[in-house]
Design an enzyme around this catalytic site. Structure first.
Site, PDB file in Angstrom:
ATOM      1  N   HIS A   1     -28.994 -57.715 -55.684  1.00 49.47           N
ATOM      2  CA  HIS A   1     -28.283 -58.907 -56.047  1.00 49.47           C
ATOM      3  C   HIS A   1     -28.263 -59.524 -57.389  1.00 49.47           C
ATOM      4  O   HIS A   1     -27.378 -59.764 -58.201  1.00 49.47           O
ATOM      5  CB  HIS A   1     -28.755 -60.096 -55.132  1.00 49.47           C
ATOM      6  CG  HIS A   1     -28.860 -59.749 -53.822  1.00 49.47           C
ATOM      7  ND1 HIS A   1     -27.666 -59.858 -53.004  1.00 49.47           N
ATOM      8  CD2 HIS A   1     -29.719 -59.501 -52.801  1.00 49.47           C
ATOM      9  CE1 HIS A   1     -27.969 -59.712 -51.677  1.00 49.47           C
ATOM     10  NE2 HIS A   1     -29.177 -59.523 -51.372  1.00 49.47           N
ATOM     11  N   ASP A   2     -29.369 -59.636 -58.024  1.00 51.97           N
ATOM     12  CA  ASP A   2     -29.735 -60.343 -59.312  1.00 51.97           C
ATOM     13  C   ASP A   2     -29.142 -59.812 -60.381  1.00 51.97           C
ATOM     14  O   ASP A   2     -28.777 -60.443 -61.451  1.00 51.97           O
ATOM     15  CB  ASP A   2     -31.068 -60.870 -59.351  1.00 51.97           C
ATOM     16  CG  ASP A   2     -31.414 -61.785 -58.190  1.00 51.97           C
ATOM     17  OD1 ASP A   2     -30.570 -62.719 -57.722  1.00 51.97           O
ATOM     18  OD2 ASP A   2     -32.751 -61.967 -58.037  1.00 51.97           O
TER      19      ASP A   2
END
Ligand SMILES: [Ca+2]
Length: 317
Positions: free
Chosen positions: A246-247
């Site tokens: 995600h990040d």
């Protein structure tokens, strides 16, 4: 000779988290950035672990000089919800890493955010929040004069077509502190949002993880091992080929925006309902006349994203 463009000044606000760790490593490996500091927030695990993990990641990257600040240990109005079921007890479960030797900065993350934005010209500093938005919201509440000085915010959070990962309706970062998210989404700062809609298309596959492992450096080994660790959870849950990273999508977007596509639309955060708390109500189809406040990303060139990540991580120790 063409002069090199000045590196973009960023502050990463983070709750590491293995995917946070990869995002921080990607930023530290990329000459496009001047990382001014890391601000830790409670999220995936409690604050004493997130700030420690942030320092562990700095040392792994060979950057013990990078200032790390501890911020909010709880959301603005809610009891902290954590995600050890995904990230493990430490937040950075996987192969054991030594405790960091570098010290935590004595000042509070929110003070650092306020002071840094005040010390820089308007439009000079970009914020990259990859955890719950508590620190950023607190800084905006305490010092509204800094809001207009932020160049832009590129955050990981929310979901629309992919709905939720912590509840059926909500993504974790926004769910944990919806009141903080509402402050940030209504701040007027140019906002780019990496929701689950895009991060679920940035999946680790066997060849992609092998590419990290085969880099021949310690960073590559660690990233491969972390990925193996949280992959077991996502594979079971979604039946997918791998796990979403995600990040790092936030940092990758700042390096190579052409890898991503999205829409500039209105996005509101649900704070009232118990059932849909933290839902990001994204007007993807533009069915309201509410003013656009965010570029909501929907798609990524996943091969290009992993190629960038692999290329950059190779530059670290
Ligand atoms: Ca995170």
């Amino acid at each position: 000779m063409v002069p090199r463009m000045a590196a973009r000044k960023i502050i990463i606000d983070t709750d590491p988290g293995q995917d946070d760790a990869v995002a921080i490593l990607l930023a530290l490996a990329s000459p496009e950035f001047d990382v001014l500091g890391l601000t830790a927030v409670a999220g995936n695990v409690p604050l004493p672990l997130t700030e420690k993990n942030a320092r562990i990641v700095c040392e792994l990257a060979g950057r013990p000089d990078l200032p790390v600040f501890a911020g909010a240990d709880a959301p603005l109005k809610r009891t902290l919800v954590t995600a050890e079921h995904v990230h493990g007890k430490t937040g950075l479960d996987g192969p054991a890493l030594p405790d960091p030797a570098m010290a935590l900065q004595p000042s509070h993350a929110v003070d650092f955010l306020i002071d840094t934005l005040r010390d820089h010209p308007e439009g000079d500093v970009t914020l990259v929040p990859i955890g719950p938005l508590t620190n950023i919201a607190q800084a905006f509440e305490r010092a509204p004069d800094i809001i207009g000085k932020v160049a832009e915010i590129v955050l990981m959070g929310g979901a629309y077509f992919e709905v939720g990962n912590i509840t059926p309706a909500a993504e974790f970062n926004i769910y944990v502190d919806p009141e903080a998210a509402e402050i940030v989404f209504r701040s007027g700062v140019p906002l780019t949002v990496m929701p689950l809609d895009v991060t679920h298309k940035a999946l680790t596959t066997r060849p992609r993880v092998d590419a990290f492992r085969n880099l021949g450096n310690r960073t590559g080994e660690m990233v491969a091992a972390w990925t193996d660790f949280f992959e077991r959870f996502d594979k079971e849950k979604y039946g997918s080929e791998g796990a979403p990273l995600h990040d790092p999508c936030t940092i990758a977007h700042l390096v190579e925006p052409g890898l991503f596509t999205g829409r500039h639309i209105n996005v509101e955060v649900e704070t009232q309902s118990d059932l849909t708390r933290g839902m990001t109500v994204a007007d993807w189809w533009r069915v309201t006349d509410r003013a656009p406040n965010a570029t909501f990303i929907g798609d990524v060139n996943a091969d290009g994203f992993y190629a960038l990540l692999t290329d950059r991580l190779a530059r670290l120790p």
